[in-house]
Design an enzyme around this catalytic site. Structure first.
Site, mmCIF file in Angstrom:
data_model
loop_
_atom_site.group_PDB
_atom_site.id
_atom_site.type_symbol
_atom_site.label_atom_id
_atom_site.label_comp_id
_atom_site.label_asym_id
_atom_site.label_seq_id
_atom_site.Cartn_x
_atom_site.Cartn_y
_atom_site.Cartn_z
ATOM 1 N N ARG A 160 0.824 -1.208 0.000
ATOM 2 C CA ARG A 160 0.000 0.000 0.000
ATOM 3 C C ARG A 160 0.861 1.262 0.000
ATOM 4 O O ARG A 160 0.558 2.253 0.672
ATOM 5 C CB ARG A 160 -0.966 -0.004 1.198
ATOM 6 C CG ARG A 160 -1.891 -1.209 1.245
ATOM 7 C CD ARG A 160 -2.791 -1.290 0.011
ATOM 8 N NE ARG A 160 -3.634 -2.474 0.039
ATOM 9 C CZ ARG A 160 -3.369 -3.597 -0.618
ATOM 10 N NH1 ARG A 160 -2.272 -3.707 -1.366
ATOM 11 N NH2 ARG A 160 -4.178 -4.629 -0.545
ATOM 12 N N SER A 210 -11.765 -1.850 1.992
ATOM 13 C CA SER A 210 -11.083 -2.240 3.232
ATOM 14 C C SER A 210 -10.636 -0.981 3.958
ATOM 15 O O SER A 210 -9.920 -0.146 3.390
ATOM 16 C CB SER A 210 -9.873 -3.123 2.922
ATOM 17 O OG SER A 210 -10.270 -4.336 2.328
ATOM 18 N N GLU A 280 -6.341 2.512 5.791
ATOM 19 C CA GLU A 280 -6.006 2.664 4.376
ATOM 20 C C GLU A 280 -6.635 3.935 3.830
ATOM 21 O O GLU A 280 -6.163 4.506 2.853
ATOM 22 C CB GLU A 280 -6.541 1.478 3.557
ATOM 23 C CG GLU A 280 -5.664 0.262 3.533
ATOM 24 C CD GLU A 280 -6.112 -0.742 2.477
ATOM 25 O OE1 GLU A 280 -6.879 -0.361 1.564
ATOM 26 O OE2 GLU A 280 -5.695 -1.899 2.565
#
Length: 289
Positions: A160, A210, A280
Site C-alpha cells: 500500500r 477495506s 487505508e
C-alpha cells in the site's frame, strides 16, 4: 475549464459523505491539468487531487481550497500487443475488461477494485494475491511542473505504498505489461473473483473498501471481529457484520460518525491485542480528535 464552488464532496466519494470543497473542477487532459496546476502554483495554492473518491473520507467541514478530480474525462485505454496504456482516471474494472477482451491475463485481481488507475498506483492497490506493482512497467507523472516517466522499478512500490507517498508527484497514466491468455479462462477467473467479493464483502453499502491496512502477521477484519466489534455502530456508521474489515455508511452517516468509529476500532484493537491498526482510507479536512 469550469469551476464549481462549494461543491458537496459527498457526490465525489464512495462513502457518500463529506462537506463542500471551496472550488472543484474535473480535468480532461494532461495539458489542462498542467495549466491549472501552474495557475494555482502562481497563487501559492496546492490543490487536492482525487480520483473517483473510493479511498477517501472528507470532513463534514469540507475542504477550504481547490479539489481537482482526475476522473470521467481522463479515462483513455489503448492496447498494443501485450501492453496496455491507460490514463489515470480509467477505472480498474474497465482496464481489466480491456485486458480480458484482448486475451491478456494478469489483471483479473483488479477487476473488482472500486478505484481508478491513478489511485491504485499511488497506494499499490491489490487483491486476491495480485498487486499493481506486478503489472506496471512505467508510470507517467507530473513532477516539477512537467510530465516525466518513472519506471516501475523506481516507483518504490511496497505494501500500500509508492513513491507518491514520498514525493509530490501526480499520476497521469501508466503502461502495463500482461501475458497472452485465453479469453474464456480470463473471463471465468474475473467472474469467480467478483462472485467471491460479492459473497464476502458488503458491496450493497457505501464504503471505502477495506478500511485498514493488513497488520503484519494478522488480518484486520479478524482482529476487529475478535475484539467484539462486529455490528458496532456510531451514528450511521457501522462495522459490517459481513466483513469486519469494512466500515460502512448505512445511509445517513456523517464523516464524523465514520471517523469516530475508525478511531474507536483502532483504540479497542490496540487495547485488547496490542496491535496498532492503520487506516487505508485517506482523510481530508479537519476532524474532531
Amino acid at each position: 475549464m469550469d469551476f464549481l464552488y462549494n461543491e458537496p464532496m459527498k457526490l465525489h466519494t464512495t462513502f457518500r459523505t463529506g462537506g463542500p470543497a471551496a472550488r472543484f473542477c474535473s480535468v480532461s487532459s494532461k495539458e489542462e491539468l498542467l495549466s491549472i496546476l501552474s495557475e494555482l502554483e502562481g497563487q501559492g495554492e496546492k490543490p487536492v487531487i482525487i480520483g473517483n473518491g473510493s479511498n477517501l473520507l472528507v470532513s463534514d467541514r469540507g475542504i477550504d481550497g481547490t479539489v481537482i478530480e482526475i476522473g470521467e474525462h481522463f479515462r483513455g485505454i489503448s492496447v498494443d500487443g501485450n501492453e496496455i496504456y491507460a490514463e489515470a482516471g480509467a477505472p480498474l474494472s474497465a482496464i481489466a475488461a480491456a485486458a480480458r477482451d484482448a486475451g491478456l491475463e494478469g489483471l483479473a485481481f483488479a477487476s473488482g477494485i472500486p478505484g481508478t488507475l491513478g489511485g491504485a498506483i499511488s497506494m499499490n492497490a491489490g487483491a486476491y494475491g495480485g498487486e499493481m506493482k506486478d503489472v506496471i512497467i512505467a508510470v507517467d507523472v507530473i513532477r516539477d511542473g512537467r510530465i516525466q516517466r518513472i519506471s516501475g522499478e523506481d516507483m518504490k512500490f511496497g505494501y500500500r505504498h509508492s513513491i507518491c507517498h514520498e514525493e509530490p508527484v501526480i499520476v497521469v497514466g501508466a503502461l502495463l505489461a500482461l501475458r497472452p491468455g485465453d479469453r474464456e479462462s480470463i473471463a471465468e477467473e474475473m467472474k469467480e473473483l467478483n462472485r467471491r467479493r460479492r459473497e464476502k464483502q458488503p458491496l450493497e453499502y457505501a464504503s471505502a473498501g477495506s478500511t485498514f491496512k493488513r497488520p503484519e502477521g494478522y488480518f484486520a477484519g479478524k482482529l476487529i471481529q475478535d475484539a467484539g466489534l462486529a455490528g458496532y455502530q456510531i451514528g450511521g456508521a457501522l462495522v459490517s457484520k459481513k466483513h469486519c474489515g469494512f466500515v460502512i455508511n448505512q445511509g445517513d452517516a456523517t464523516s464524523e460518525d465514520i471517523f469516530r468509529l475508525i478511531q474507536h476500532i483502532i483504540h479497542t484493537v490496540d487495547e485488547k491485542f496490542q496491535v496498532q491498526l492503520v487506516p487505508e482510507v485517506r482523510m481530508l479536512g479537519e476532524f474532531r480528535q
